[in-house]
Scaffold this motif. Structure first.
Motif, PDB file in Angstrom:
ATOM      1  N   ARG A 128      48.675 140.689  34.813  1.00 43.56           N
ATOM      2  CA  ARG A 128      47.873 140.454  36.001  1.00 43.56           C
ATOM      3  C   ARG A 128      47.163 139.114  35.898  1.00 43.56           C
ATOM      4  NH1 ARG A 128      46.321 145.292  38.456  1.00 43.56           N
ATOM      5  NH2 ARG A 128      48.297 146.332  38.838  1.00 43.56           N
ATOM      6  N   ASN A 129      47.012 138.470  37.046  1.00 44.48           N
ATOM      7  CA  ASN A 129      46.166 137.298  37.106  1.00 44.48           C
ATOM      8  C   ASN A 129      44.724 137.727  36.844  1.00 44.48           C
ATOM      9  OD1 ASN A 129      44.543 135.068  38.041  1.00 44.48           O
ATOM     10  ND2 ASN A 129      46.392 134.307  39.062  1.00 44.48           N
ATOM     11  N   LYS A 130      44.055 137.023  35.932  1.00 38.38           N
ATOM     12  CA  LYS A 130      42.700 137.411  35.545  1.00 38.38           C
ATOM     13  C   LYS A 130      41.748 137.386  36.734  1.00 38.38           C
ATOM     14  CE  LYS A 130      39.838 136.827  31.456  1.00 38.38           C
ATOM     15  NZ  LYS A 130      39.664 136.046  30.217  1.00 38.38           N
ATOM     16  N   GLU A 131      42.043 136.529  37.697  1.00 39.67           N
ATOM     17  CA  GLU A 131      41.181 136.397  38.858  1.00 39.67           C
ATOM     18  C   GLU A 131      41.113 137.681  39.667  1.00 39.67           C
ATOM     19  OE1 GLU A 131      40.603 132.699  41.842  1.00 39.67           O
ATOM     20  OE2 GLU A 131      42.510 133.746  42.029  1.00 39.67           O
ATOM     21  N   SER A 132      42.203 138.448  39.677  1.00 43.00           N
ATOM     22  CA  SER A 132      42.245 139.676  40.479  1.00 43.00           C
ATOM     23  C   SER A 132      42.206 140.933  39.608  1.00 43.00           C
ATOM     24  CB  SER A 132      43.505 139.697  41.345  1.00 43.00           C
ATOM     25  OG  SER A 132      44.668 139.657  40.532  1.00 43.00           O
ATOM     26  N   PHE A 133      41.808 140.789  38.345  1.00 42.97           N
ATOM     27  CA  PHE A 133      41.782 141.913  37.413  1.00 42.97           C
ATOM     28  C   PHE A 133      40.350 142.388  37.238  1.00 42.97           C
ATOM     29  CE2 PHE A 133      42.129 143.617  32.971  1.00 42.97           C
ATOM     30  CZ  PHE A 133      43.025 144.633  33.268  1.00 42.97           C
ATOM     31  N   THR A 134      40.136 143.695  37.274  1.00 44.03           N
ATOM     32  CA  THR A 134      38.776 144.238  37.201  1.00 44.03           C
ATOM     33  C   THR A 134      38.371 144.649  35.790  1.00 44.03           C
ATOM     34  OG1 THR A 134      39.513 146.505  37.643  1.00 44.03           O
ATOM     35  CG2 THR A 134      39.008 145.117  39.548  1.00 44.03           C
ATOM     36  N   GLY A 135      39.281 144.585  34.851  1.00 44.34           N
ATOM     37  CA  GLY A 135      38.972 145.004  33.492  1.00 44.34           C
ATOM     38  C   GLY A 135      38.319 143.910  32.666  1.00 44.34           C
ATOM     39  N   ALA A 136      37.784 144.317  31.513  1.00 47.05           N
ATOM     40  CA  ALA A 136      37.204 143.376  30.549  1.00 47.05           C
ATOM     41  C   ALA A 136      38.263 143.049  29.511  1.00 47.05           C
ATOM     42  CB  ALA A 136      35.972 143.980  29.887  1.00 47.05           C
ATOM     43  N   ALA A 137      38.723 141.816  29.505  1.00 48.62           N
ATOM     44  CA  ALA A 137      39.784 141.412  28.596  1.00 48.62           C
ATOM     45  C   ALA A 137      39.624 139.941  28.250  1.00 48.62           C
ATOM     46  CB  ALA A 137      41.158 141.650  29.227  1.00 48.62           C
ATOM     47  N   SER A 138      40.064 139.584  27.057  1.00 43.66           N
ATOM     48  CA  SER A 138      40.075 138.189  26.616  1.00 43.66           C
ATOM     49  C   SER A 138      41.507 137.789  26.314  1.00 43.66           C
ATOM     50  CB  SER A 138      39.221 138.004  25.350  1.00 43.66           C
ATOM     51  OG  SER A 138      37.868 138.333  25.600  1.00 43.66           O
ATOM     52  N   SER A 139      41.867 136.584  26.708  1.00 42.34           N
ATOM     53  CA  SER A 139      43.221 136.086  26.496  1.00 42.34           C
ATOM     54  C   SER A 139      43.162 134.765  25.739  1.00 42.34           C
ATOM     55  CB  SER A 139      43.935 135.879  27.838  1.00 42.34           C
ATOM     56  OG  SER A 139      43.958 137.074  28.594  1.00 42.34           O
ATOM     57  N   PHE A 140      44.046 134.624  24.765  1.00 41.80           N
ATOM     58  CA  PHE A 140      44.056 133.423  23.942  1.00 41.80           C
ATOM     59  C   PHE A 140      45.484 132.919  23.782  1.00 41.80           C
ATOM     60  CE2 PHE A 140      40.555 136.130  22.453  1.00 41.80           C
ATOM     61  CZ  PHE A 140      39.478 135.299  22.761  1.00 41.80           C
ATOM     62  N   SER A 141      45.654 131.631  23.940  1.00 43.37           N
ATOM     63  CA  SER A 141      46.956 131.013  23.752  1.00 43.37           C
ATOM     64  C   SER A 141      47.166 130.680  22.283  1.00 43.37           C
ATOM     65  CB  SER A 141      47.052 129.736  24.586  1.00 43.37           C
ATOM     66  OG  SER A 141      46.132 128.763  24.098  1.00 43.37           O
ATOM     67  N   ALA A 142      48.388 130.328  21.933  1.00 43.95           N
ATOM     68  CA  ALA A 142      48.702 129.950  20.562  1.00 43.95           C
ATOM     69  C   ALA A 142      47.876 128.752  20.127  1.00 43.95           C
ATOM     70  CB  ALA A 142      50.192 129.656  20.443  1.00 43.95           C
ATOM     71  N   GLU A 143      47.661 127.820  21.050  1.00 43.46           N
ATOM     72  CA  GLU A 143      46.880 126.624  20.723  1.00 43.46           C
ATOM     73  C   GLU A 143      45.440 126.991  20.389  1.00 43.46           C
ATOM     74  OE1 GLU A 143      45.851 122.239  22.644  1.00 43.46           O
ATOM     75  OE2 GLU A 143      46.534 123.875  23.939  1.00 43.46           O
ATOM     76  N   GLU A 144      44.827 127.884  21.166  1.00 40.17           N
ATOM     77  CA  GLU A 144      43.453 128.300  20.889  1.00 40.17           C
ATOM     78  C   GLU A 144      43.353 129.026  19.557  1.00 40.17           C
ATOM     79  OE1 GLU A 144      41.369 129.255  25.097  1.00 40.17           O
ATOM     80  OE2 GLU A 144      43.210 130.372  24.712  1.00 40.17           O
ATOM     81  N   LEU A 145      44.330 129.875  19.270  1.00 39.55           N
ATOM     82  CA  LEU A 145      44.316 130.617  18.009  1.00 39.55           C
ATOM     83  C   LEU A 145      44.399 129.672  16.816  1.00 39.55           C
ATOM     84  CD1 LEU A 145      46.742 133.487  19.055  1.00 39.55           C
ATOM     85  CD2 LEU A 145      44.294 133.721  18.672  1.00 39.55           C
ATOM     86  N   LYS A 146      45.232 128.653  16.927  1.00 43.60           N
ATOM     87  CA  LYS A 146      45.392 127.725  15.809  1.00 43.60           C
ATOM     88  C   LYS A 146      44.212 126.765  15.681  1.00 43.60           C
ATOM     89  CE  LYS A 146      50.327 127.660  14.904  1.00 43.60           C
ATOM     90  NZ  LYS A 146      51.516 126.799  14.682  1.00 43.60           N
ATOM     91  N   MET A 147      43.448 126.577  16.742  1.00 39.85           N
ATOM     92  CA  MET A 147      42.237 125.771  16.622  1.00 39.85           C
ATOM     93  C   MET A 147      41.206 126.481  15.755  1.00 39.85           C
ATOM     94  SD  MET A 147      42.009 122.753  18.194  1.00 39.85           S
ATOM     95  CE  MET A 147      40.368 122.503  18.873  1.00 39.85           C
TER      96      MET A 147
END
Length: 1022
Positions: A128-147
């Motif tokens: 789901r697009n986070k903009e239209s999602f009502t749940g509490a969730a965090s999303s991380f890309s590979a680049e963010e994880l490696k930072m």
């Protein structure tokens, strides 16, 4: 009856959302082709960077309510006029704005955008697009994880998300062969009963490429294979996993092969680690000998004993005077040199893509003989023809490991006035013995840890596994996707432990019982199958409807067997064939179990003009884990949201908001992490109970056919705010009520067992978490972005309605820990008798009763809450900088308001018995203990060797601040790459846990130290 009602409900949903309703498609633009169209209609084709059509792209006409989605062929059409601005967005692609043309079909190409991955929530079943999602969730890309780090996924997640906590293991520190204890938003089950269930009932659920997996698999997963990670926290986001989701869900997606010419990618890292011993405060040789003298260790009322004690003192003093001051802590340590390598070949056409990779990870721990090697290979295939596509991922892993046979605490206990080696360099079995080789008299045995480490003892293990994930998708029409998935995995694990008969622990053992061997093997096989139908449609350009209906089954089989043997001859005879007999505990063990589960689920989402949002979930679960009368249960969740940024009264008067969303959810996810058959009455055979009817059986465990499922009412309210493209706020407040709790309670031994699983009461868990980010420098045109972030979290819990059902554990814990189980008490509270300190006149401790009176007598009836290990506030302060090809980050962790029981003060400053005097102790035992009347001291008299009760005197503030992660990276300029014939090269350097400041002075890593590390990484695309 409930199942029948659920089926009818799902059929009704599919009927209401049938594709007979008209929908518009949507896509993005950038050019035109030569297909003519009516002048009042904007049409186009949207492609990715590789020329593949993109279905499901959102196309909006700016400053209007007109919108469309692209169909399965990437095509869209939308009423409009030439010159209007189209805003185009798609998950994983950079958003675009282009001028519309009419008369000819537009042709638009969208570029990849790694940052936009964080704007989509992947649940493992739907996205789901986070903009239209009502749940509490965090999303991380590979680049963010490696930072945040390159060691493993868990390390990066604890830095990036405030709700994700890795509990510090003060005993095993950085042991590479130990799994961490994790939690998301606190705990939903009884704390401290992990051993009763055989698994951690508070551990989150892990999903890898759409299927359940284990924490060990996630820990061993190469960081270079990860595409994105989503942490699902509340009921609206986790409810699709029903009765397994109360502890949160971590969804990991691995990279898919890219289309195009054959491409070779290499990623490697080299890590240097060393032990962090800054919290050790042990005595040197002179201090330890003086401490023993003051403690009266060389005094006796018997003349003969006094003479021997004085001779021993003089001999040890002689060692000190001639310079013996052994630093034992360095002996078992080494500098870890670790390496990780990943090689991946990928390519293919629009119809068929493939990828083949191999990876190797060698971890040399900071203790000698501590090692973990992980290697494997994997292959990905994606095939598409028309409306049908399938994906297959197969992975094979192998692991071998070794552990030290002598714990770090054995070296920490060794007294510094003993030399390590003899004059000729040899090692003695005993540092001190009643009659040593020099003829000196002594009356104690003190083992030499170097001797035990030098024997041919070993502790090793290995495992191998294979898993295959198959995914089939079919789109009969644009709005519907039918998906079938199947996963199968096979794992084998084996461990062997051998202790040499020459080990000092067998000093007084019978000859035929010296030396032990242990072997344990586990074989497991599991499969998962899932089928789902996904529906998505934009109705009348205002009503976005999404629905998923599906069913899945899972079976897991496991066989465990093992045996213990004893009695080995001295020499290189380490295999079980040389054993004299099985151990005293008896015969080999064998067990096998099968657990099965099946579920049916529905998820629906509705958005009106992307302003008003609604999510609904319902799931029916069946499992063999619970009682025979309670095999099935139903979980549900609802979520609502309001995107205020799209309201006219905000949008028409200000343009500062990129996002302003208020959301809330409620649901009742459950928990199945209580072992395979703890709810079932089981029996075990006993050969010595033979009779005319056959072999006898004994009760192994009592079950309960009416055992209720553990469920949690999870309520969450959150805010997502983004302004000026540079200020971002995410905030959630939650309350989780687990009712009923499941716990292992004691039963009379006369029934044949000691405990059973039962429903006992409730646990209420509440708190808040959030992250604030601000871009201090933000200049996208020059690729400049410097962002500072602060994350924070607070959590508190309490038991309710448990009565006296856990009093057995309260009694057992009186002399072991400060954990208690009482109504109204926190699972992390510290219970003890309050202390008023040490009486200056007598050196004895003064206690405070419940009614406030002072007394020298300790009574457990006066216990109260004296602190809580859960901090009042904790989080991470981060700084990230991107400038062209350069990147840098610094993450620092803080924790405020928590308390801790200082075990070092209790075990190495006080409560030092006559026997304990043969071990080294903390310096404070010499300098901070009471010695004579009038002394103002924190600790009892130095000559006191009796056991000290655990009082509030040993509970201290546990505020700390750490530099958790430092990273510097550089992507070499493209023009350089063209010169040397490479597609790209990236270089990175990391420092992890490089510094720590704490209010408490307590030994950390008692059996295995904590570590600090520096690493370097390189990535090359050929």
């Amino acid at each position: 009856m409930k199942a029948k009602g659920l089926y009818l409900f799902l059929l009704l949903v599919l009927f209401l959302f049938s594709p007979s309703l008209r929908a518009y498609s949507q896509q993005s633009s950038g050019g035109t082709d030569d297909k003519a169209t009516p002048k009042s209609l904007i049409t186009g084709l949207i492609l990715d960077a590789e020329g593949e059509p993109l279905p499901g792209v959102t196309v909006r006409i700016v400053k209007t309510d007109k919108a469309a989605l692209t169909n399965v062929n990437g095509e869209f059409s939308i009423p409009g006029a030439a010159g209007q601005t189209l805003a185009i967005s798609y998950i994983g692609k950079k958003p675009m704005q282009v001028k519309a043309t009419v008369g000819k079909r537009m042709k638009i190409t969208m570029e990849d955008d790694a940052e936009s991955i964080s704007e989509v929530v992947v649940t493992g079943i739907y996205s789901r697009n986070k903009e239209s999602f009502t749940g509490a969730a965090s999303s991380f890309s590979a680049e963010e994880l490696k930072m945040a780090g390159n060691t493993n996924l868990i390390q990066s997640l604890k830095t990036l998300d405030p709700a994700f906590t890795v509990l510090e293991n003060n005993q095993f520190g950085s042991d590479p062969n130990r799994l961490p204890d994790l939690e998301i938003r606190g705990k939903s089950s009884v704390v401290g009963l992990k051993e009763q269930f055989g698994q951690d009932p508070n551990q989150p659920l892990f999903i890898l490429d759409g299927f359940e997996t284990t924490l060990q698999t996630i820990m061993d997963l190469s960081m270079d294979r990860i595409e994105s990670v989503n942490i699902l926290k509340d009921a609206a986001s986790t409810a699709i996993y029903g009765s397994k989701a109360a502890n949160g869900v971590i969804v990991v997606e691995t990279k898919a092969p890219e289309m195009g010419k054959l491409k070779l990618t290499y990623n490697g890292s080299f890590n240097f680690s060393w032990a962090d011993l800054t919290d050790y405060n042990l005595m040197n040789a002179a201090e330890k000998l003086e401490f023993e003298r003051l403690a009266g260790n060389f005094e006796s009322n018997l003349a003969d004993s006094q003479e021997l004690a004085q001779i021993r003192y003089n001999r040890l003093l002689g060692n000190v005077l001639r310079g013996v001051d052994t630093y034992w802590l360095s002996e078992p340590l080494q500098n870890g040199l670790n390496q990780r390598h990943n090689l991946y070949v990928q390519g293919g056409s629009s119809d068929l893509r493939f990828g083949i990779g191999v990876n190797y990870n060698r971890i040399d721990g900071i203790m000698k003989d501590s090692r973990r090697n992980v290697g494997g290979g994997y292959m990905d295939i994606i095939y598409r023809t028309g409306k049908l596509s399938f994906t297959n991922k197969i992975t094979v892993d192998y692991t071998d490991l070794t552990n030290p046979v002598v714990g770090f605490s054995d070296y920490a206990d060794a007294n510094p006035y003993y030399p390590k080696y003899n004059a000729d360099g040899s090692i003695d079995q005993w540092l001190e013995a009643p009659a040593d080789a020099s003829g000196s008299s002594s009356y104690i045995y003190v083992s030499n840890p170097l001797w035990n480490a030098a024997q041919n003892s070993y502790d090793k293990g290995n495992s191998w596994g294979v898993r295959n994930n198959f995914n089939l998708e079919y789109r009969p029409i644009d709005q519907i996707m039918v998906r079938g998935r199947f996963s199968v995995s096979k794992t084998t694990q084996e461990s062997e432990t051998f202790t040499s008969p020459s080990d000092t622990q067998f000093n007084e053992a019978e000859l035929l019982k010296k030396g032990t061997y242990s072997n344990n093997r586990s074989d497991s096989f599991s499969y998962d199958a899932d089928v789902s139908v996904t529906y998505g449609q934009l109705l009348a350009r205002k009503h976005q409807v999404n629905a998923v209906v599906g069913a899945s089954v899972r079976e897991n089989k496991s066989k465990d067997k093992g045996f213990d043997a004893q009695g080995f001859p001295e020499g290189d005879f380490t295999t079980p064939g040389f054993a004299n007999s099985y151990s005293d505990i008896g015969k080999p063990s064998y067990s096998d179990y099968t657990s099965r589960s099946a579920n049916f689920y529905f998820n629906g989402g509705y958005a009106f003009m992307n302003k008003y949002l609604l999510d609904a979930n319902i799931r029916m679960d069946g499992t063999s884990v619970f009682g025979s009368n309670k095999h099935f249960t139903t979980t549900w969740a609802f979520g609502v949201g309001w995107n205020l940024a799209y309201e006219d009264f905000i949008r028409n008067h200000t343009g500062i908001f990129n996002m302003l969303k208020i959301r809330g959810s409620i649901g009742n996810p459950g928990n199945q992490s209580f072992g395979a058959f703890n709810a079932i009455t089981t029996y075990k055979y006993n050969n010595w109970m033979l009779n005319n009817f056959g072999t006898g059986v004994l009760i192994n465990a009592f079950g309960d056919p009416n055992l209720e499922w553990q469920k949690t009412i999870d309520l969450n309210v959150g805010l997502d705010l983004s302004m000026w493209n540079r200020f971002h706020l995410n905030f959630d407040i939650y309350r989780k009520n687990t009712d009923p709790l499941l716990a292992s309670i004691g039963v009379p031994l006369s029934v044949g067992t000691t405990n059973r699983l039962a429903n006992i009461g409730q646990q209420v868990n509440k708190g808040y978490s959030g992250t604030v980010r601000y871009a201090i420098l933000y200049n996208p045109s020059n690729s400049l972005n410097w962002t500072m972030s602060v994350s924070f979290s607070h959590n508190s819990s309490e038991y309710r309605k448990i009565g006296d059902k856990l009093n057995q554990f309260n009694r057992e814990n009186l002399s072991k820990s400060l954990t208690r189980y009482y109504d109204g008490g926190s699972p992390t509270a510290l219970w003890a008798v309050r202390s008023a300190g040490i009486d200056p006149a007598t050196g004895q401790e003064i206690f405070i009763t419940k009614d406030g009176a002072y007394t020298f007598k300790h009574s457990y009836a006066d216990e109260v809450v004296v602190g809580d290990t859960r901090p009042d506030l904790e989080g991470v302060i981060g700084n990230t900088l991107y400038w062209k090809g350069f990147s840098a980050s610094v993450y620092c962790r803080y924790s405020l308001g928590g308390k801790a029981f200082n075990s070092t003060l209790y075990n190495k400053v006080e409560s030092i018995s006559r026997t304990d005097l043969s071990s080294n102790q903390d310096k404070r035992a010499l300098y901070d203990r009471w010695q004579k009347p009038g002394d103002i001291a924190q600790f009892k008299g130095i000559r006191e060797t009796s056991s000290t009760p655990m009082s509030s005197r040993f509970v201290q503030d546990n505020d700390y601040f750490t530099i958790e992660s430092v990273h510097v990276g550089w992507e070499l300029p493209t023009r350089w790459m063209e010169t040397i014939g490479f597609q790209g090269i990236s270089l990175s350097a990391y420092m992890n846990d490089i510094a720590r400041w704490s209010k408490i002075k307590d030994e950390r890593g008692t059996s295995y130290p904590f570590s600090r590390s520096v690493s370097f990484a390189v990535g090359i695309n050929f």
